[in-house]
Motif scaffolding. Structure first.
Motif, short mmCIF file in Angstrom:
data_model
loop_
_atom_site.label_atom_id
_atom_site.label_comp_id
_atom_site.label_asym_id
_atom_site.label_seq_id
_atom_site.Cartn_x
_atom_site.Cartn_y
_atom_site.Cartn_z
N ILE A 50 0.76 -1.18 -0.03
CA ILE A 50 0.09 -0.25 0.00
C ILE A 50 1.00 1.31 -0.13
CG2 ILE A 50 -1.49 1.36 1.28
CD1 ILE A 50 -2.90 -1.30 2.36
N CYS A 51 1.94 1.22 0.89
CA CYS A 51 2.95 2.26 0.69
C CYS A 51 3.50 2.74 -0.42
CB CYS A 51 3.98 2.23 1.97
SG CYS A 51 3.42 2.31 3.68
N ASP A 52 3.71 1.63 -1.11
CA ASP A 52 4.51 1.88 -2.49
C ASP A 52 3.44 2.48 -3.42
OD1 ASP A 52 6.56 0.65 -1.33
OD2 ASP A 52 6.32 -1.48 -2.13
N ILE A 53 2.22 2.28 -3.37
CA ILE A 53 1.32 2.88 -4.19
C ILE A 53 0.97 4.39 -3.95
CG2 ILE A 53 -1.21 2.91 -5.14
CD1 ILE A 53 -1.14 0.02 -4.87
N VAL A 54 0.71 4.58 -2.79
CA VAL A 54 0.37 6.28 -2.30
C VAL A 54 1.41 7.01 -2.03
CG1 VAL A 54 -1.99 5.54 -1.64
CG2 VAL A 54 -0.24 5.41 0.08
N ASP A 55 1.30 8.26 -2.01
CA ASP A 55 2.29 9.30 -1.57
C ASP A 55 2.16 9.76 -0.14
OD1 ASP A 55 3.50 9.36 -4.09
OD2 ASP A 55 1.85 10.90 -4.86
N GLY A 56 0.78 9.48 0.29
CA GLY A 56 0.48 9.96 1.75
C GLY A 56 0.43 9.06 2.87
N ASP A 57 -0.17 9.54 4.00
CA ASP A 57 -0.01 8.67 5.26
C ASP A 57 -0.96 7.41 4.99
OD1 ASP A 57 1.38 10.38 6.32
OD2 ASP A 57 -0.02 11.29 7.64
N VAL A 58 -0.43 6.16 5.83
CA VAL A 58 -1.22 4.83 5.51
C VAL A 58 -1.57 4.54 6.95
CG1 VAL A 58 -0.92 2.57 4.94
CG2 VAL A 58 -0.22 4.48 3.29
N SER A 59 -2.66 4.56 7.49
CA SER A 59 -3.18 4.11 8.85
C SER A 59 -3.02 2.43 8.77
CB SER A 59 -4.18 4.40 9.20
OG SER A 59 -4.31 5.98 9.45
N ALA A 60 -2.08 1.97 9.72
CA ALA A 60 -2.34 0.28 9.96
C ALA A 60 -2.55 0.39 11.32
CB ALA A 60 -0.64 -0.24 9.62
N GLU A 61 -3.50 -0.56 11.69
CA GLU A 61 -3.84 -0.73 13.20
C GLU A 61 -3.31 -2.08 14.00
OE1 GLU A 61 -8.17 -0.26 13.08
OE2 GLU A 61 -8.36 -1.01 15.14
N VAL A 62 -3.06 -1.58 15.22
CA VAL A 62 -2.68 -2.65 16.05
C VAL A 62 -3.87 -3.72 16.38
CG1 VAL A 62 -0.70 -1.31 16.96
CG2 VAL A 62 -2.96 -1.29 18.11
N ILE A 63 -3.48 -4.83 16.78
CA ILE A 63 -4.50 -5.82 17.29
C ILE A 63 -4.51 -5.95 18.67
CG2 ILE A 63 -5.20 -7.96 16.98
CD1 ILE A 63 -5.19 -6.49 14.22
N VAL A 86 0.27 4.71 13.17
CA VAL A 86 -0.04 3.57 13.82
C VAL A 86 -1.44 3.93 14.23
CG1 VAL A 86 0.21 1.95 16.05
CG2 VAL A 86 2.39 3.18 14.53
N LYS A 87 -2.41 3.08 13.95
CA LYS A 87 -3.86 3.17 14.35
C LYS A 87 -4.15 2.41 15.55
CE LYS A 87 -8.20 3.35 11.80
NZ LYS A 87 -8.79 2.87 10.66
N VAL A 88 -4.79 3.34 16.68
CA VAL A 88 -4.76 2.78 18.04
C VAL A 88 -6.09 3.02 18.55
CG1 VAL A 88 -4.03 3.19 20.36
CG2 VAL A 88 -2.32 3.25 18.29
N PRO A 89 -6.81 1.80 19.02
CA PRO A 89 -8.19 1.99 19.42
C PRO A 89 -8.49 3.21 20.86
CG PRO A 89 -7.28 0.07 20.22
CD PRO A 89 -6.34 0.59 19.48
#
Ligand code: G3P
Length: 218
Positions: A50-63, A86-89
């Motif tokens: 995903i990061c390789d496609i977009v220029d901006g921020d990529v939210s990835a959520e912790v489990i 880092v996406k955090v609840p």
């Protein structure tokens, strides 16, 4: 207003990126599961794709739901690519983790926010983004847009730098209303973004222009 796409589907991300209007991507465990991405190595590989496609921020959520687990997972995600957020609840352990990441200069997205009080806590913890879920509030007969409005007022009152990332966007009117209120970012499905650019008079007008051109040039 920044446009993020809320999906883990690489083809949709590429389509939005190719349009030239994409500012970032948000994902969540449900969206990753929908794409059939399982296992830590595959998950990390997918985030990198995903990061390789977009220029901006990529939210990835912790489990994880405990502080130590969130920190461990978040550090591994952040090490992948500078675009990772880092996406955090929004739970007490999550607030502690957001403060930890913020102090380390790691970007965070506080997710599953359903009240202005939660948004205030996220900002105080130093979250980069706060994600109020509009659609899920609408689903329970509460106006999700009222929440965006309230957070906007609170953040502006005190100059909080946390960006309001309107999430759980379902349709084009959500996007327009967010823009009117002044949400910093919206994240929604490709269908809602595509619906924004459609107008029947545009299609009818174009058809007529092309027909007239053909007639005149035949
Ligand atoms: O970014 C949060 C979003 O994915 C939730 O959307 O449509 O599942 O409520 P939805």
């Amino acid at each position: 207003m920044k446009f993020f796409i809320d999906t883990a589907n690489l083809a949709e991300i590429q389509e939005a990126q190719d349009m030239g209007i994409l500012d970032g991507v948000t994902t969540n465990p449900s969206l990753m599961a929908k794409e059939g991405i399982t296992g830590e190595a595959n998950v990390l590989k997918h985030y990198q794709a995903i990061c390789d496609i977009v220029d901006g921020d990529v939210s990835a959520e912790v489990i994880s739901t405990d502080f130590e687990g969130m920190v461990k997972e978040g550090l591994a995600l952040a090490a992948l690519d500078p675009k990772i957020v880092v996406k955090v609840p929004m739970i007490k352990e999550g607030v502690k983790a957001i403060r930890f990441f913020s102090d380390q200069g790691i970007k965070t997205n506080c997710t599953l926010v359903f009240s202005a009080g939660q948004a205030l806590i996220a900002a105080k913890a130093g979250a980069t983004y706060v994600s109020p879920f509009i659609g899920r509030l609408d689903d329970i007969s509460t106006d999700g847009m009222d929440l965006i409005e309230s957070i906007r007022v609170i953040y502006d009152n005190y100059g909080f730098e946390t960006e309001i990332l309107a999430a759980s966007v379902r349709h084009p009117m959500h996007i327009l209303q967010c823009a009117e209120i002044g949400a910093d970012v919206m994240t929604g499905p490709l269908s809602a973004i595509n619906a924004l650019l459609k107008h029947p008079l545009t299609d009818i007008g174009l058809e007529k222009f092309l027909a007239d051109h053909k007639k005149a040039n035949s």
